[in-house]
Design a protein around this motif. Sequence first.
Motif, mmCIF file in Angstrom:
data_model
loop_
_atom_site.group_PDB
_atom_site.id
_atom_site.type_symbol
_atom_site.label_atom_id
_atom_site.label_comp_id
_atom_site.label_asym_id
_atom_site.label_seq_id
_atom_site.Cartn_x
_atom_site.Cartn_y
_atom_site.Cartn_z
ATOM 1 N N PHE A 91 45.799 14.567 -33.720
ATOM 2 C CA PHE A 91 44.411 14.122 -33.699
ATOM 3 C C PHE A 91 43.483 15.029 -34.506
ATOM 4 C CE2 PHE A 91 40.123 13.934 -31.974
ATOM 5 C CZ PHE A 91 39.890 12.585 -31.898
ATOM 6 N N TRP A 92 43.558 16.337 -34.234
ATOM 7 C CA TRP A 92 42.634 17.258 -34.920
ATOM 8 C C TRP A 92 42.874 17.276 -36.417
ATOM 9 C CZ3 TRP A 92 38.816 17.713 -32.001
ATOM 10 C CH2 TRP A 92 38.959 17.900 -30.616
ATOM 11 N N LYS A 93 44.142 17.202 -36.775
ATOM 12 C CA LYS A 93 44.462 17.184 -38.201
ATOM 13 C C LYS A 93 43.889 15.935 -38.851
ATOM 14 C CE LYS A 93 48.061 18.067 -41.454
ATOM 15 N NZ LYS A 93 49.462 18.339 -41.720
ATOM 16 N N ALA A 94 44.039 14.792 -38.146
ATOM 17 C CA ALA A 94 43.517 13.535 -38.683
ATOM 18 C C ALA A 94 42.003 13.611 -38.840
ATOM 19 C CB ALA A 94 43.894 12.380 -37.757
ATOM 20 N N TRP A 231 35.050 6.768 -44.482
ATOM 21 C CA TRP A 231 35.577 7.094 -43.152
ATOM 22 C C TRP A 231 36.354 5.917 -42.571
ATOM 23 C CZ3 TRP A 231 35.342 11.660 -40.423
ATOM 24 C CH2 TRP A 231 35.717 11.602 -39.081
ATOM 25 N N ASN A 232 35.871 4.706 -42.829
ATOM 26 C CA ASN A 232 36.501 3.517 -42.258
ATOM 27 C C ASN A 232 37.566 2.896 -43.141
ATOM 28 O OD1 ASN A 232 35.214 3.390 -39.768
ATOM 29 N ND2 ASN A 232 33.383 2.521 -40.686
ATOM 30 N N ASP A 233 37.775 3.462 -44.326
ATOM 31 C CA ASP A 233 38.749 2.905 -45.252
ATOM 32 C C ASP A 233 40.137 2.914 -44.600
ATOM 33 O OD1 ASP A 233 39.676 1.819 -47.532
ATOM 34 O OD2 ASP A 233 39.823 3.696 -48.647
ATOM 35 N N MET A 248 41.973 9.593 -39.796
ATOM 36 C CA MET A 248 41.732 9.131 -38.428
ATOM 37 C C MET A 248 42.185 7.683 -38.233
ATOM 38 S SD MET A 248 40.432 10.776 -35.904
ATOM 39 C CE MET A 248 41.521 10.075 -34.708
ATOM 40 N N GLN A 249 41.864 6.827 -39.192
ATOM 41 C CA GLN A 249 42.183 5.401 -39.035
ATOM 42 C C GLN A 249 43.708 5.193 -39.004
ATOM 43 O OE1 GLN A 249 39.442 3.966 -38.457
ATOM 44 N NE2 GLN A 249 38.173 5.578 -39.319
ATOM 45 N N ALA B 153 39.491 1.275 -34.766
ATOM 46 C CA ALA B 153 39.316 1.465 -33.321
ATOM 47 C C ALA B 153 38.847 0.161 -32.679
ATOM 48 C CB ALA B 153 38.301 2.573 -33.060
ATOM 49 N N LEU B 154 37.880 -0.487 -33.298
ATOM 50 C CA LEU B 154 37.332 -1.695 -32.683
ATOM 51 C C LEU B 154 38.318 -2.839 -32.671
ATOM 52 C CD1 LEU B 154 33.784 -1.224 -33.833
ATOM 53 C CD2 LEU B 154 34.554 -1.618 -31.519
ATOM 54 N N THR B 155 39.115 -2.958 -33.724
ATOM 55 C CA THR B 155 40.105 -4.028 -33.735
ATOM 56 C C THR B 155 41.098 -3.830 -32.601
ATOM 57 O OG1 THR B 155 39.846 -4.129 -36.115
ATOM 58 C CG2 THR B 155 41.732 -5.253 -35.192
ATOM 59 N N ILE B 156 41.486 -2.589 -32.383
ATOM 60 C CA ILE B 156 42.413 -2.306 -31.294
ATOM 61 C C ILE B 156 41.772 -2.657 -29.956
ATOM 62 C CG2 ILE B 156 43.636 -0.456 -30.086
ATOM 63 C CD1 ILE B 156 43.985 0.909 -32.827
ATOM 64 N N ILE B 157 40.499 -2.285 -29.789
ATOM 65 C CA ILE B 157 39.807 -2.591 -28.537
ATOM 66 C C ILE B 157 39.717 -4.106 -28.337
ATOM 67 C CG2 ILE B 157 37.614 -2.390 -27.296
ATOM 68 C CD1 ILE B 157 37.182 0.262 -28.879
#
Lengths: 299, 334
Positions: A91-94, A231-233, A248-249, B153-157
């Motif tokens: 997690f932290w790495k991501a 960030w959301n890519d 993260m994603q 995250a939202l898709t999973i939720i």
Amino acid sequence: MATITDRPAPSAAPPKPAKRRRSKAVSLSERRPGFTVYGILIAFILGSAFPFYWSFLVASHDDATFTAEAPLLPGGNFFVNAGRVLDTIPFWKALGNSVIVSGTVTVSVVVLSTLAGFAFAKLRFKGRGPLMVFVVATLAVPTQLGIIPLYMVMAEYGWSGTLGAVIVPNLVTAFGVFWMRQYIADAVPDELIEAARMDGCSMIRTFWHVCLPAVRPAAAMLGIFTFMMSWNDFLWPLIVLNADNPTMQVALEKLQSGYYVDKTLVLAGTTMATVPILIVFLVLGRQIVAGIMQGAVKG
Amino acid sequence: MTTELSVARGRGSEPRPPRRDDNDDIGPGKLSWRYRLTNLDVKVSPYLYIAPFFVLFAAVGLFPLLYTAYISLFEWELGADEQPFVGIDNYSTLLADSQFWNAMVNTFSIFAISTIPQVIIAVLLAALLNTALRGRTGWRMGVLLPYVASLVALTIIFGDLFGVQYGTINNVVEFFGFDRIDWQAERWWSHVAIATMVNWRWTGYNALIVLAAMQAIPRDVYEAAWVDGASKARQFFSITLPMLRPTLIFVIVTSTIGGLQIFTEPLLFSPSAGANGGATNQYQTVVLYMYQAGFQSQDLGYASAMAWVLFIVIIAIAGINFLLTRRLASSGEA
């Protein structure tokens, strides 16, 4: 929607009752909206917030309880689940990777877009028109569709799995150049640039001392949007990164893929991934709203 | 550039030589090196400033797209020793591939279910936000909340909320006396579920764009209507909506370009289905199929052909829209 203005009404109009003057006459309604309007808006926002609440709710119970009782209030198990998330995915790495990728991409896009925007808005050079048309034309081009050769190139040069592979394809955006050009054209008076040139500033000093201070707000907005987009890519990082070194994603996706999915674990992960974004949103929400209302476009 | 003048006279006694624009004609022999440098600065700087964008875009945007077209003419297996040239075989296979058409239909279906209600709700929401609310910015931020959250995250939720057996949404459906819906297995309902995620994410964002356009409508138009005795509803349909037309087209087009590339939602909708988009590909979209063909079946040539077909579809739609907008702009009275 009848209007209220502070200007005198047209002479043909019947005299209106005196209205309370407000410092900002932006409203188009006669009076404060009633309970219904607020009610609908509150319902809408509750609907918007519900998935976040749900995520936290599930994450705060253990799997067995949740399946059996379907509680509606958070339990006390969140930190246990959060600990399991940390054991399951890096997690932290991501998180660190996402910060590095989005941060680098943001700085690069803002700097390069501002430079190019300045040239297109204020400098005269051969081919300026056609080149700008080219930039605008590429706005509609979905660069996502070029991922296959990109992947081959990355594999060829051994970049697969590295953050560089995610960063490099996103270092510039046509939208950024277009956005900065529009803003600089309006925000920086030609006279100011002339004056700086007269005083013997070189081009780059003119850019640095005259243009940059004036475009800070637009650059900040572009930065926020670029950061969020990066960030959301998901599609490209998913292809080019692996589970050991994810953003993260990608890490969230790995958390979810499995035969038996432990809901409390997965939703603890989504909750943890959402918290940093919510914090950023609370701090910068005002600017984000302003940016969209000034004509931001989907990337 | 504040270099000293190279003329060694009494300091300060010399007035500075006049700066010249690059367009000045000056006599020969008067070209100091400094003037040349400035001239060079004026000529070259603009190109230096735009070069990074063009060089990088050529490398990571344009080249990959063109190279995709090249790859699509080959039988290009990942890791194979040779890539035989097959001409347009990939394309003819693709156009006869029922899975591809299924994915196209799914993509457009999800896109339609998500765009139409979204635009309607966005306009109504903008109208509500356009009243004299207390704490305006707070409300605007509130409707924007879904847009900033992490899509994965939202898709999973949402995938969890739409669960068949334990999903909250089915509990609500059952509470109202209906049968549980199999959100994943039934084609139509799976499209509705995915479209719901898209709507949930984008409605507030689009409402803010529409709101900005609403605020740009000159108020004296409304005043004139008010004087003529038009009701609020009448004003909305006769003034607001027509004036919003360009913005609505813009919103629809950006939604189109985004909507035709939908990928994350169908991939993560059900953890077990993965890139199949359901057991019978009932909600597999084009980009998802492309991902599956290229990166799971390792058939890069075929995936590239798909990318190009989708690319042409997107450009065609963007072009049609451009023509529409231009016609509206020339025929509109605004």
